[in-house]
Write an enzyme that holds these catalytic residues in place. Sequence first.
Site, PDB file in Angstrom:
ATOM      1  N   TYR A 286     -34.335  33.137  53.030  1.00 25.92           N
ATOM      2  CA  TYR A 286     -33.344  33.729  53.635  1.00 25.92           C
ATOM      3  C   TYR A 286     -32.442  34.570  52.761  1.00 25.92           C
ATOM      4  O   TYR A 286     -31.504  35.508  53.291  1.00 25.92           O
ATOM      5  CB  TYR A 286     -32.071  32.460  54.051  1.00 25.92           C
ATOM      6  CG  TYR A 286     -32.561  31.623  55.435  1.00 25.92           C
ATOM      7  CD1 TYR A 286     -33.944  32.079  55.649  1.00 25.92           C
ATOM      8  CD2 TYR A 286     -31.810  30.579  55.680  1.00 25.92           C
ATOM      9  CE1 TYR A 286     -34.507  31.142  57.014  1.00 25.92           C
ATOM     10  CE2 TYR A 286     -32.559  29.782  56.914  1.00 25.92           C
ATOM     11  CZ  TYR A 286     -33.538  30.111  57.240  1.00 25.92           C
ATOM     12  OH  TYR A 286     -34.217  29.282  58.348  1.00 25.92           O
TER      13      TYR A 286
ATOM     14  N   LYS B 217     -45.426  23.913  51.672  1.00 25.62           N
ATOM     15  CA  LYS B 217     -46.577  24.040  52.110  1.00 25.62           C
ATOM     16  C   LYS B 217     -47.292  24.728  51.002  1.00 25.62           C
ATOM     17  O   LYS B 217     -47.873  25.797  50.881  1.00 25.62           O
ATOM     18  CB  LYS B 217     -46.246  25.503  53.070  1.00 25.62           C
ATOM     19  CG  LYS B 217     -47.565  25.613  54.171  1.00 25.62           C
ATOM     20  CD  LYS B 217     -47.766  24.725  55.073  1.00 25.62           C
ATOM     21  CE  LYS B 217     -49.061  25.322  55.792  1.00 25.62           C
ATOM     22  NZ  LYS B 217     -49.431  24.295  57.044  1.00 25.62           N
TER      23      LYS B 217
ATOM     24  N   ASP C 264     -45.563  21.164  58.087  1.00 25.42           N
ATOM     25  CA  ASP C 264     -46.051  21.059  59.585  1.00 25.42           C
ATOM     26  C   ASP C 264     -46.302  19.518  59.827  1.00 25.42           C
ATOM     27  O   ASP C 264     -46.009  18.861  60.842  1.00 25.42           O
ATOM     28  CB  ASP C 264     -47.309  21.751  60.039  1.00 25.42           C
ATOM     29  CG  ASP C 264     -48.328  21.669  58.999  1.00 25.42           C
ATOM     30  OD1 ASP C 264     -47.946  21.382  57.999  1.00 25.42           O
ATOM     31  OD2 ASP C 264     -49.540  22.221  59.339  1.00 25.42           O
TER      32      ASP C 264
ATOM     33  N   ASP D 240     -34.007  23.952  57.054  1.00 23.25           N
ATOM     34  CA  ASP D 240     -33.065  24.470  58.488  1.00 23.25           C
ATOM     35  C   ASP D 240     -33.699  23.966  59.529  1.00 23.25           C
ATOM     36  O   ASP D 240     -33.030  23.237  60.493  1.00 23.25           O
ATOM     37  CB  ASP D 240     -33.188  26.053  58.337  1.00 23.25           C
ATOM     38  CG  ASP D 240     -32.199  26.650  59.310  1.00 23.25           C
ATOM     39  OD1 ASP D 240     -31.378  25.842  59.934  1.00 23.25           O
ATOM     40  OD2 ASP D 240     -32.235  27.895  59.627  1.00 23.25           O
TER      41      ASP D 240
ATOM     42  N   ASP E  63     -32.586  20.307  61.917  1.00 24.39           N
ATOM     43  CA  ASP E  63     -31.901  20.123  63.337  1.00 24.39           C
ATOM     44  C   ASP E  63     -33.104  19.423  64.147  1.00 24.39           C
ATOM     45  O   ASP E  63     -32.504  18.530  64.939  1.00 24.39           O
ATOM     46  CB  ASP E  63     -31.960  21.678  63.738  1.00 24.39           C
ATOM     47  CG  ASP E  63     -30.615  22.401  63.224  1.00 24.39           C
ATOM     48  OD1 ASP E  63     -29.843  21.686  62.720  1.00 24.39           O
ATOM     49  OD2 ASP E  63     -30.700  23.893  63.431  1.00 24.39           O
TER      50      ASP E  63
HETATM   51 MG   LIG Z   1     -50.430  22.933  61.128  1.00 21.55          MG
HETATM   52 MG   LIG Z   2     -30.155  25.171  61.467  1.00 20.50          MG
END
Ligand SMILES: [Mg+2]
Ligand SMILES: [Mg+2]
Lengths: 363, 363
Positions: free
Chosen positions: B141, B191, B223, B247, B251
């Site tokens: 970000y 990852k 994931d 982030d 949520d």
């Molecule tokens: Mg995957």
């Molecule tokens: Mg968020």
Amino acid sequence: MKLKIAVLPGDGIGPEVVRQAIKVINVISKKFGHEVEIKEGIVGGIAIDNFGDPLPEETWKICEESDAILLGAVGGPKWDNLPGDKRPEKALLRLRSGFNLFANIRPIPIFDELIFSSPIKEDYLKGVDFVIVRELTGGLYFGKPKETRIENGEEVAIDTMIYRASEIRRIAHVAFRMAQKRKKKVTSVDKANILECSRLWRKIVEEVSKEYIDVTLEHMYVDNCAMQIVRNPKQFDVILTENTFGDILSDEAAIITGSIGMLPSASLGETKKGLYEPIHGSAPDIAGQNIANPIATILSVALMFRYSFDLENEAKLIENSVRKILSLGYFTKDLFNNNPYAKKLVSTEEMGDLICSAIEGGA
Amino acid sequence: MKLKIAVLPGDGIGPEVVRQAIKVINVISKKFGHEVEIKEGIVGGIAIDNFGDPLPEETWKICEESDAILLGAVGGPKWDNLPGDKRPEKALLRLRSGFNLFANIRPIPIFDELIFSSPIKEDYLKGVDFVIVRELTGGLYFGKPKETRIENGEEVAIDTMIYRASEIRRIAHVAFRMAQKRKKKVTSVDKANILECSRLWRKIVEEVSKEYIDVTLEHMYVDNCAMQIVRNPKQFDVILTENTFGDILSDEAAIITGSIGMLPSASLGETKKGLYEPIHGSAPDIAGQNIANPIATILSVALMFRYSFDLENEAKLIENSVRKILSLGYFTKDLFNNNPYAKKLVSTEEMGDLICSAIEGGA
Ligand SMILES: [Mg+2]
Ligand SMILES: [Mg+2]
């Protein structure tokens, strides 16, 4: 129609589930009068063992000469300690990049008979039916620079998220064309409040949407989408997203179905040629026992008929046959226990045969 | 102990929920013999209207001179069309970067009385209690280059994920220290099979873990974590992750509680100074009606006592008082309907008073 199909059974349960899928290919083709030419290729760990290469030249040639590729699964503990570019999984990456398969398609179907095994409450799931279209060859996973260097005496790691307008445009077309044949809604997922890539993504998707006036487009931030997939999955038809976000969201979406062993996938490009495979892995612990669930691979065949051959009736009949067999209470071991719908436990072979006879009977 | 607190009510329902939180601060401090000095500052849209700046100099000074900052909410449709750097939300970014608050803490508590409103089945939720520690000031970000340029006649967008070893080290310490006071387990999410940043992340987290031999460390791919938060949220104690993944996952995790209106957050740095705020927004549609739920803000006060003042008993008493009032069947409008535990509908003010009396009574 003549159907030239490359079949790559691979490792673990790959061969036994693919065997059921081949039966289905033959039965559905016979029923609809298609001529099938299936060529089998060796891939993954077994190809490493025999040829020192997870995707031998001969297998590549078989795939090149075919209209569609069906893959079982690759990998297992035996090959886990090989260096990255020698691993069985490398075969998949080479197939995707070699045939320029930039679109990963992950349908998220709900089977009423499997809601018992979902973590999500029944009301939230009934009627859910969406597809995730994930960009597969660009973005953060492939962008350069991708390196770790020393700056001011400490390590600094860098990855690059990069998207060209043309990469976004082609995947957007895939999603809109898919939505046209479904519920006519595309939800494009990005983080356009923060990322440049997402701002370009949103702009190009908006442009492409103008060519599909019958399809509604909405935009959603990725963090909100991660919430909405759990909170209200019924709202989705086609989710369109970039590589990293798609990786995360497609696995999240898979779990709400309660049936990871049931989920097929397709990887598509600009041509009709596609790679079709179950999302489950090679499950070496249960390989060779005739207990694996072949349905994800059989549903991958349905996707092949839909996307590579444009044979929607055949695709639907395969899918309806799977639904019929489940509704009759037949389940493989993974979905039998605690299943309120379960009547008879069946083997991998039996499940394949049951689905074939449902196809023959017109489901 | 002397507690110097900056209070920034902000926009929408901010002022009314913060008013209840101030009551709680006063009651808990009186009970435990702390001296409180509260200074209110103007922030967000109302600050733009009055001073042309979402974070006026005077407000900044109040925050600088305080040990902790409590914020209500900022923003609303009135200011939605302002350019990015003039928006109410900019005040939050400036507070975080100005005080170097690099760690975002998001507890995910389950209230039995609110499981009815979660999309997740009860068995999966009972006993869930974890915290997400998200790196807040680095990664994709904020990394440079972040730009769109023309290459070969087409637009190409670039964002950069970048992490320095020291940025990873300091957030890892936050997570391990937190785990020491909890269930002694850190799940570090990355990852690392694909990203350089994740490989450095994993390496540094491993190093830091050696200083906390009483804490178990496990690594999980992002994931898979998106799947596990739905499939088996009980397995988690402290989830440690970088900015973008955090982030998305925070949520997703928020929605499984069934009670977004109940969730507090903290943003911390190297010092004890922290910024505390509910995760819900300013909800302009219900502002000023005395119906908003003040619990997320009150629970943010509990986090303030825990993290900025190291007053664990006070924090626990606030949390237990909230639980007690819910167990007695008192709910604000957002959680009253269809709630099998609901006995009496209460206003914002009444909820604040009820929690205060529970605190006075020792809960
Ligand atoms: Mg995957
Ligand atoms: Mg968020």
